[in-house]
Design an enzyme around this catalytic site. Structure first.
Site, PDB file in Angstrom:
ATOM      1  N   LYS A 179      41.340  -5.901   1.228  1.00 49.05           N
ATOM      2  CA  LYS A 179      42.782  -5.978   0.941  1.00 49.05           C
ATOM      3  C   LYS A 179      43.031  -5.942  -0.558  1.00 49.05           C
ATOM      4  O   LYS A 179      43.995  -5.334  -1.023  1.00 49.05           O
ATOM      5  CB  LYS A 179      43.386  -7.237   1.561  1.00 49.05           C
ATOM      6  N   LYS A 225      39.068   6.074  18.085  1.00 46.01           N
ATOM      7  CA  LYS A 225      39.794   4.870  18.481  1.00 46.01           C
ATOM      8  C   LYS A 225      41.304   5.058  18.409  1.00 46.01           C
ATOM      9  O   LYS A 225      41.799   5.673  17.470  1.00 46.01           O
ATOM     10  CB  LYS A 225      39.371   3.739  17.530  1.00 46.01           C
ATOM     11  N   LYS A 275      47.103   2.090  15.249  1.00 46.02           N
ATOM     12  CA  LYS A 275      48.348   2.376  14.529  1.00 46.02           C
ATOM     13  C   LYS A 275      48.090   3.180  13.266  1.00 46.02           C
ATOM     14  O   LYS A 275      48.776   4.146  12.969  1.00 46.02           O
ATOM     15  CB  LYS A 275      49.046   1.074  14.168  1.00 46.02           C
TER      16      LYS A 275
HETATM   17  P1  AMP Z   1      45.771  -4.340  15.909  1.00 46.96           P
HETATM   18  O1  AMP Z   1      47.073  -3.901  16.481  1.00 46.96           O
HETATM   19  O2  AMP Z   1      44.982  -3.207  15.336  1.00 46.96           O
HETATM   20  O3  AMP Z   1      45.885  -5.522  15.004  1.00 46.96           O
HETATM   21  O4  AMP Z   1      44.883  -4.819  17.150  1.00 46.96           O
HETATM   22  C1  AMP Z   1      45.073  -6.038  17.807  1.00 46.96           C
HETATM   23  C2  AMP Z   1      43.972  -6.196  18.838  1.00 46.96           C
HETATM   24  O5  AMP Z   1      44.105  -5.172  19.858  1.00 46.96           O
HETATM   25  C3  AMP Z   1      42.553  -6.001  18.278  1.00 46.96           C
HETATM   26  O6  AMP Z   1      41.995  -7.185  17.777  1.00 46.96           O
HETATM   27  C4  AMP Z   1      41.787  -5.502  19.491  1.00 46.96           C
HETATM   28  O7  AMP Z   1      41.358  -6.577  20.277  1.00 46.96           O
HETATM   29  C5  AMP Z   1      42.830  -4.712  20.277  1.00 46.96           C
HETATM   30  N1  AMP Z   1      42.741  -3.255  20.023  1.00 46.96           N
HETATM   31  C6  AMP Z   1      43.437  -2.527  19.130  1.00 46.96           C
HETATM   32  N2  AMP Z   1      43.135  -1.192  19.228  1.00 46.96           N
HETATM   33  C7  AMP Z   1      42.201  -1.094  20.216  1.00 46.96           C
HETATM   34  C8  AMP Z   1      41.486  -0.002  20.810  1.00 46.96           C
HETATM   35  N3  AMP Z   1      41.678   1.260  20.434  1.00 46.96           N
HETATM   36  N4  AMP Z   1      40.616  -0.284  21.784  1.00 46.96           N
HETATM   37  C9  AMP Z   1      40.429  -1.566  22.216  1.00 46.96           C
HETATM   38  N5  AMP Z   1      41.063  -2.630  21.711  1.00 46.96           N
HETATM   39  C10 AMP Z   1      41.942  -2.416  20.724  1.00 46.96           C
END
Ligand code: AMP
Length: 329
Positions: A111, A194, A197
């Site tokens: 960060k 993957k 966002k």
């Molecule tokens: P984020 O929105 O990136 O902060 O993700 C929040 C949580 O969602 C993460 O800690 C993961 O557990 C899950 N997550 C996000 N993207 C994925 C993905 N493509 N596949 C599996 N789990 C995901």
């Protein structure tokens, strides 16, 4: 019953990666553990969001989690900034945490590199705030992604150090918790590994049927199977991963056989995936819309969650104050 506490970052809308990778497990967990979920709005201050965005994003997230099936009667959801006890524990933990160890945390270094003009103390003490979030409930387990392992290590260090300084076994050392034995990774449909966002390749739980179909039909593919029983290239395996997640085992087997005998048409495969995803997302989307328009209910859920969390934290903080040597009224 063991306590599970997890924070939710208030960053944008939930996508299928969040849903299949995390939220579905939360929903299953609430039946087996004493769960509490919180929306980490204090953590979001490291990037100085606008006041109206803070309130809106808390409501947005709340509506989405309720629509996914989190039941606040079983698993209270609260907004981090509603529970001021956290800040008191954050202060105590900061007194026992050293600059050097905070500076070595990889997420801090990343960060600091990304926002060199805003390397604030909140960014540095992100792990101790996270530790306070969990330790204030004396939780045993924290469902986390791989990126949070180092912060979890800091959290355990905070618990251990407090216990050692005061010679008391007060805080349990919270363990990283993976509800499913193997972490499920939801792939992107753009050929990337993957869905995420920052990758800009998400299917959101708020997407309408047409948008979902359009996104799936645009998924990257290749020239089709060339030899019977050949290994699938990554972009095609990604589609099969969606089939595994969203469709029935029979459907998966049907397309798997088509791949193996080289008769698979990607258009058919995509149509199947799109329809199965629409069937999953549409009812959730309808519920999101319902909850989103009911701000009275959302605020009530947040208020009840806050009352519950405050009580749990206050019990811990009373003990902590006594242990440290402060007065308790
Ligand atoms: P984020 O929105 O990136 O902060 O993700 C929040 C949580 O969602 C993460 O800690 C993961 O557990 C899950 N997550 C996000 N993207 C994925 C993905 N493509 N596949 C599996 N789990 C995901």
């Amino acid at each position: 019953m063991e306590k599970v506490v997890s924070g939710i970052r208030p960053t944008g809308n939930l996508h299928l990666g969040n849903y299949f990778g995390a939220v579905k497990s939360f929903v299953a967990m609430q039946a087996q553990y004493q769960c509490m979920f919180f929306i980490a709005d204090w953590h979001s201050l490291t990037t100085h969001p606008k006041p109206e965005n803070i309130q809106n994003s808390a409501r947005t997230i709340l509506a989405e989690y309720l629509a996914c099936g989190i039941d606040p009667q079983k698993a209270p959801i609260y907004v981090q900034s509603d529970v001021k006890e956290t800040l008191e524990l954050y202060l105590y933990l900061n007194m026992n945490t050293y600059l050097g160890e905070l500076e070595r945390v990889t997420t801090f270094k990343e960060k600091a590199r990304k926002q060199p003009d805003n390397v604030n103390a909140g960014l540095l003490t992100y792990p101790t705030l996270m530790a306070a979030d969990v330790l204030q409930h004396r939780a045993h387990k924290v469902p986390v992604g791989k990126d949070q392992e180092q912060n979890m290590e800091m959290m355990r260090k905070c618990a251990r150090r407090f216990n050692n300084i005061y010679g008391i076994e007060f805080f349990p050392e919270p363990q990283n918790f993976y509800f499913n034995a193997t972490a499920l990774k939801v792939p992107g449909l753009d050929g990337s590994g993957k869905m995420g966002k920052s990758e800009g390749n998400c299917i959101y739980l708020r997407d309408d049927d047409k948008t979902i179909r359009k996104k799936v039909m645009k998924a990257v593919t290749d020239n089709g199977p060339q030899e019977p029983n050949s290994q699938r290239p990554e972009v095609i395996e990604n589609l099969f991963t969606f089939l595994k997640i969203a469709s029935t085992p029979d459907t998966y087997q049907y397309f798997d056989e088509k791949w193996n005998d080289c008769t698979l048409r990607y258009g058919d495969l995509k149509k199947q995936i799109a329809e199965d995803l629409v069937n999953i997302v549409a009812p959730i989307r309808e519920k999101i819309e319902e909850y989103s328009s009911n701000t009275t209910l959302l605020d009530k859920v947040a208020k009840e969650g806050a009352d519950h969390a405050r009580q749990s934290a206050a019990e811990t903080l009373n003990e902590v104050r006594k242990i440290i040597g402060f007065r308790v009224y």
